[in-house]
Every structure is written in C-alpha cells, then in structure tokens.
Design a protein around this motif. Sequence first.
Motif, PDB file in Angstrom:
ATOM      1  N   VAL A 121      23.859  22.702  38.852  1.00  0.00           N
ATOM      2  CA  VAL A 121      24.479  22.577  40.197  1.00  0.00           C
ATOM      3  C   VAL A 121      24.567  21.199  40.846  1.00  0.00           C
ATOM      4  O   VAL A 121      23.916  20.233  40.249  1.00  0.00           O
ATOM      5  CB  VAL A 121      23.381  23.228  40.948  1.00  0.00           C
ATOM      6  CG1 VAL A 121      23.543  23.037  42.470  1.00  0.00           C
ATOM      7  CG2 VAL A 121      23.039  24.574  40.650  1.00  0.00           C
ATOM      8  N   SER A 122      25.658  20.904  41.412  1.00  0.00           N
ATOM      9  CA  SER A 122      25.965  19.615  41.978  1.00  0.00           C
ATOM     10  C   SER A 122      26.386  19.529  43.380  1.00  0.00           C
ATOM     11  O   SER A 122      27.378  19.872  43.696  1.00  0.00           O
ATOM     12  CB  SER A 122      26.917  18.901  41.110  1.00  0.00           C
ATOM     13  OG  SER A 122      27.156  17.347  41.615  1.00  0.00           O
ATOM     14  N   LEU A 123      25.606  19.305  44.272  1.00  0.00           N
ATOM     15  CA  LEU A 123      25.953  19.397  45.800  1.00  0.00           C
ATOM     16  C   LEU A 123      26.112  18.238  46.464  1.00  0.00           C
ATOM     17  O   LEU A 123      24.907  17.561  46.371  1.00  0.00           O
ATOM     18  CB  LEU A 123      24.803  20.498  46.655  1.00  0.00           C
ATOM     19  CG  LEU A 123      24.735  21.633  45.911  1.00  0.00           C
ATOM     20  CD1 LEU A 123      23.761  22.781  46.879  1.00  0.00           C
ATOM     21  CD2 LEU A 123      26.046  22.683  45.864  1.00  0.00           C
ATOM     22  N   LEU A 124      27.186  17.983  47.049  1.00  0.00           N
ATOM     23  CA  LEU A 124      27.506  16.793  48.059  1.00  0.00           C
ATOM     24  C   LEU A 124      27.215  15.735  47.158  1.00  0.00           C
ATOM     25  O   LEU A 124      26.715  14.587  47.477  1.00  0.00           O
ATOM     26  CB  LEU A 124      26.670  16.880  49.013  1.00  0.00           C
ATOM     27  CG  LEU A 124      26.711  17.971  50.084  1.00  0.00           C
ATOM     28  CD1 LEU A 124      26.070  17.859  51.133  1.00  0.00           C
ATOM     29  CD2 LEU A 124      28.140  18.302  50.263  1.00  0.00           C
ATOM     30  N   LEU A 146      26.777  22.902  29.487  1.00  0.00           N
ATOM     31  CA  LEU A 146      26.488  24.409  29.811  1.00  0.00           C
ATOM     32  C   LEU A 146      26.714  25.132  28.509  1.00  0.00           C
ATOM     33  O   LEU A 146      27.310  24.874  27.747  1.00  0.00           O
ATOM     34  CB  LEU A 146      27.420  24.781  30.910  1.00  0.00           C
ATOM     35  CG  LEU A 146      27.248  24.415  32.111  1.00  0.00           C
ATOM     36  CD1 LEU A 146      28.484  24.788  33.072  1.00  0.00           C
ATOM     37  CD2 LEU A 146      26.043  25.059  32.984  1.00  0.00           C
ATOM     38  N   LYS A 147      25.774  26.171  28.573  1.00  0.00           N
ATOM     39  CA  LYS A 147      25.864  27.165  27.692  1.00  0.00           C
ATOM     40  C   LYS A 147      27.161  27.973  27.697  1.00  0.00           C
ATOM     41  O   LYS A 147      27.700  27.897  28.612  1.00  0.00           O
ATOM     42  CB  LYS A 147      25.000  28.181  27.339  1.00  0.00           C
ATOM     43  CG  LYS A 147      23.432  27.750  27.041  1.00  0.00           C
ATOM     44  CD  LYS A 147      22.205  28.732  27.301  1.00  0.00           C
ATOM     45  CE  LYS A 147      20.933  28.266  27.189  1.00  0.00           C
ATOM     46  NZ  LYS A 147      19.949  29.190  27.577  1.00  0.00           N
ATOM     47  N   PRO A 148      27.980  28.438  26.549  1.00  0.00           N
ATOM     48  CA  PRO A 148      29.041  29.414  26.772  1.00  0.00           C
ATOM     49  C   PRO A 148      28.799  30.359  27.974  1.00  0.00           C
ATOM     50  O   PRO A 148      27.943  30.982  28.071  1.00  0.00           O
ATOM     51  CB  PRO A 148      29.058  30.003  25.377  1.00  0.00           C
ATOM     52  CG  PRO A 148      28.598  29.197  24.584  1.00  0.00           C
ATOM     53  CD  PRO A 148      27.303  28.426  25.177  1.00  0.00           C
ATOM     54  N   ARG A 149      29.926  30.547  28.913  1.00  0.00           N
ATOM     55  CA  ARG A 149      29.738  31.325  29.853  1.00  0.00           C
ATOM     56  C   ARG A 149      28.747  30.985  31.031  1.00  0.00           C
ATOM     57  O   ARG A 149      28.376  31.610  32.004  1.00  0.00           O
ATOM     58  CB  ARG A 149      29.362  32.933  29.619  1.00  0.00           C
ATOM     59  CG  ARG A 149      30.596  33.290  28.689  1.00  0.00           C
ATOM     60  CD  ARG A 149      30.317  34.800  28.444  1.00  0.00           C
ATOM     61  NE  ARG A 149      29.264  35.048  27.547  1.00  0.00           N
ATOM     62  CZ  ARG A 149      29.203  34.498  26.299  1.00  0.00           C
ATOM     63  NH1 ARG A 149      30.395  34.184  25.824  1.00  0.00           N
ATOM     64  NH2 ARG A 149      28.389  34.776  25.484  1.00  0.00           N
ATOM     65  N   GLY A 150      28.127  29.639  30.763  1.00  0.00           N
ATOM     66  CA  GLY A 150      27.324  29.305  31.995  1.00  0.00           C
ATOM     67  C   GLY A 150      27.926  28.910  33.071  1.00  0.00           C
ATOM     68  O   GLY A 150      29.271  28.764  33.191  1.00  0.00           O
ATOM     69  N   CYS A 151      27.378  28.856  34.546  1.00  0.00           N
ATOM     70  CA  CYS A 151      28.095  29.003  35.713  1.00  0.00           C
ATOM     71  C   CYS A 151      27.713  27.346  36.269  1.00  0.00           C
ATOM     72  O   CYS A 151      26.805  26.565  36.340  1.00  0.00           O
ATOM     73  CB  CYS A 151      27.292  29.704  36.694  1.00  0.00           C
ATOM     74  SG  CYS A 151      27.869  29.883  38.202  1.00  0.00           S
ATOM     75  N   PHE A 152      28.843  26.723  36.762  1.00  0.00           N
ATOM     76  CA  PHE A 152      28.788  25.539  37.476  1.00  0.00           C
ATOM     77  C   PHE A 152      28.978  25.729  39.000  1.00  0.00           C
ATOM     78  O   PHE A 152      29.845  26.580  39.401  1.00  0.00           O
ATOM     79  CB  PHE A 152      29.954  24.601  36.950  1.00  0.00           C
ATOM     80  CG  PHE A 152      30.211  23.213  37.655  1.00  0.00           C
ATOM     81  CD1 PHE A 152      28.986  22.435  38.216  1.00  0.00           C
ATOM     82  CD2 PHE A 152      31.409  22.601  37.760  1.00  0.00           C
ATOM     83  CE1 PHE A 152      29.215  21.383  38.837  1.00  0.00           C
ATOM     84  CE2 PHE A 152      31.518  21.529  38.527  1.00  0.00           C
ATOM     85  CZ  PHE A 152      30.527  20.942  38.918  1.00  0.00           C
ATOM     86  N   VAL A 153      28.164  25.345  39.799  1.00  0.00           N
ATOM     87  CA  VAL A 153      28.355  25.504  41.335  1.00  0.00           C
ATOM     88  C   VAL A 153      28.368  23.941  41.973  1.00  0.00           C
ATOM     89  O   VAL A 153      27.649  23.152  41.729  1.00  0.00           O
ATOM     90  CB  VAL A 153      27.104  26.038  41.969  1.00  0.00           C
ATOM     91  CG1 VAL A 153      27.406  26.403  43.404  1.00  0.00           C
ATOM     92  CG2 VAL A 153      26.795  27.376  40.863  1.00  0.00           C
ATOM     93  N   SER A 154      29.223  23.803  42.647  1.00  0.00           N
ATOM     94  CA  SER A 154      29.330  22.224  43.404  1.00  0.00           C
ATOM     95  C   SER A 154      29.930  22.666  44.701  1.00  0.00           C
ATOM     96  O   SER A 154      30.764  23.452  45.072  1.00  0.00           O
ATOM     97  CB  SER A 154      30.371  21.488  42.453  1.00  0.00           C
ATOM     98  OG  SER A 154      30.684  20.334  42.871  1.00  0.00           O
ATOM     99  N   ALA A 155      29.514  21.423  45.700  1.00  0.00           N
ATOM    100  CA  ALA A 155      30.017  21.364  46.952  1.00  0.00           C
ATOM    101  C   ALA A 155      30.361  19.852  47.152  1.00  0.00           C
ATOM    102  O   ALA A 155      29.422  19.134  46.728  1.00  0.00           O
ATOM    103  CB  ALA A 155      29.157  21.948  48.072  1.00  0.00           C
ATOM    104  N   GLU A 156      31.268  19.812  47.596  1.00  0.00           N
ATOM    105  CA  GLU A 156      31.847  18.177  47.985  1.00  0.00           C
ATOM    106  C   GLU A 156      32.816  18.060  49.196  1.00  0.00           C
ATOM    107  O   GLU A 156      33.261  19.153  49.775  1.00  0.00           O
ATOM    108  CB  GLU A 156      32.724  17.972  46.799  1.00  0.00           C
ATOM    109  CG  GLU A 156      33.966  18.456  46.601  1.00  0.00           C
ATOM    110  CD  GLU A 156      34.864  18.244  45.416  1.00  0.00           C
ATOM    111  OE1 GLU A 156      35.909  17.468  45.576  1.00  0.00           O
ATOM    112  OE2 GLU A 156      34.522  18.595  44.388  1.00  0.00           O
ATOM    113  N   ILE A 157      32.912  16.993  49.601  1.00  0.00           N
ATOM    114  CA  ILE A 157      33.509  16.680  50.804  1.00  0.00           C
ATOM    115  C   ILE A 157      35.093  16.731  50.212  1.00  0.00           C
ATOM    116  O   ILE A 157      35.388  15.905  49.322  1.00  0.00           O
ATOM    117  CB  ILE A 157      33.675  15.345  51.334  1.00  0.00           C
ATOM    118  CG1 ILE A 157      32.252  15.255  52.160  1.00  0.00           C
ATOM    119  CG2 ILE A 157      34.606  14.888  52.621  1.00  0.00           C
ATOM    120  CD1 ILE A 157      31.835  13.783  52.602  1.00  0.00           C
TER     121      ILE A 157
END
Length: 233
Positions: free
Chosen positions: A120-123, A144-155
């Motif tokens: 997770v990486s927000l802003l 990340l592990k294989p099929r691991g999920c990345f979630v991000s929010a940015e300007i």
Amino acid sequence: MQQPNTLAPGAIFNQDVADAYDRRNSALAPISDGLHFLLRLVLEDLPVDARVLSVGVGTGAEILSLAAAFPGWSFVGVDPSPEMLAVGRRRLEQAGVLQRCELLQGYAGDAPREEFDAAVSLLVAHFIPREDRPAFYAAIHDRLKPRGCFVSAEISGDLAAPDFPEMLQDWRRIQRLMGATPESLAKLEAMMREVLGVLTPAETESLWKAAGFRAPIPFFQAFMIRGWHAARD
C-alpha cells in the motif's frame, strides 16, 4: 537497486511537519475515510494472516485502518523520514498494534523481496520524480508475492490539459482546508509543475504495466487524487 531521489524527504518531512501532519490533514477526513474504506474492500480477500508492506508509511494511518479491520495481519512500514516514523510508532503503540508492525527508515527497496501479500502506498508517488518512478514501482513489484496486490493513490492529472486551470482551482480549495496561506496558494501551480512528480493517469498506468503489474483498476478519485489497484503477475 539505487534508491529513488525522493525530493530530500528529510527536509520536507522534518520534525515540524511530522508533528503537524495529522492535524493539517484532519480537515480532509471525509476524503481519507472514504479512501481507507475502499482500501479495506479492495484487500478484504487477502489471507487472514496476510503480510502487508506500507511504502511511505508516514504517521501510520493506513496501517491503523487495516490493523483494526484485520486483526490477523502483520505489517512492515518504510519511510525515509525518521521524524514521521517516530510519530507513526507512537500512534501505533497507542492503538495497541505496534507488536504487529515493523518500521524501517528507508524505501521500498529496503524491505524483503517477495514476502508480501499486498503493498500500500497512499499519497506518496507524486513525491517521486518522474525519472525515478519506474524504479519506485519496480521495487514495490519485487517485494510482492506472485499475484500480490498493489494499492496506490497519488496526485495525478494532465497539467497540459485545457481544463487544468479548473482542476487547479479545485485543488486550491483542498489546500485552503489544510491551512494554506495566500502566498503558498500563489505558488501551488509552480509546485505541481516543478517540484512534485505529477503524472497523467495514463502515464501512471503505463508505468505499472511496465513494472510487471496487470492492468491497473481505478477505484478512487477525489479532485486530483486518484487511486488504482493491480495484481503482480
């Protein structure tokens, strides 16, 4: 891997900024609450003992939100600012979740490889210069592990678009809520063009794919704050 040149974070996120960070952002609670609500929904199918990496953990807001909803999860948070980490450590301890967390001063590349069910990486990403953004996303992908999920929010936005002046005016409304002065508001456009690494949505999505993620899924927008999630192949 060479660490990204993240705009001298020790200077940007110094002690004064760290101490005031949550107070300034409290005016945006409706936005952050909505973003965290959707973050929890995006990640709700992770294993009950998931291990989550928080990149740019700051004062720990994302970990606090996820830890309360998923009591079996553990977390590693990385941040280049020792002052922000100190505030985050204190908040996590006060919430009773610090024993489930490891906090590291540094960058995504300082975390173990292929150990995380999600990152997770927000802003955070808009503080990474354009030329360093590919390495930033690649470092997260490799943790990340294989099929691991990345979630991000940015300007994110097209600063060359005909409607950018209107987008900028909306962004000024956000900055006023956070206590911006007339002087800082006057410099806002220059800050976005010359200091922050603001990319268009299409550029961000293309960089994710180049780093090895599947097609990013948009899940959040509030003015110029945009969020995506994607799985590692």
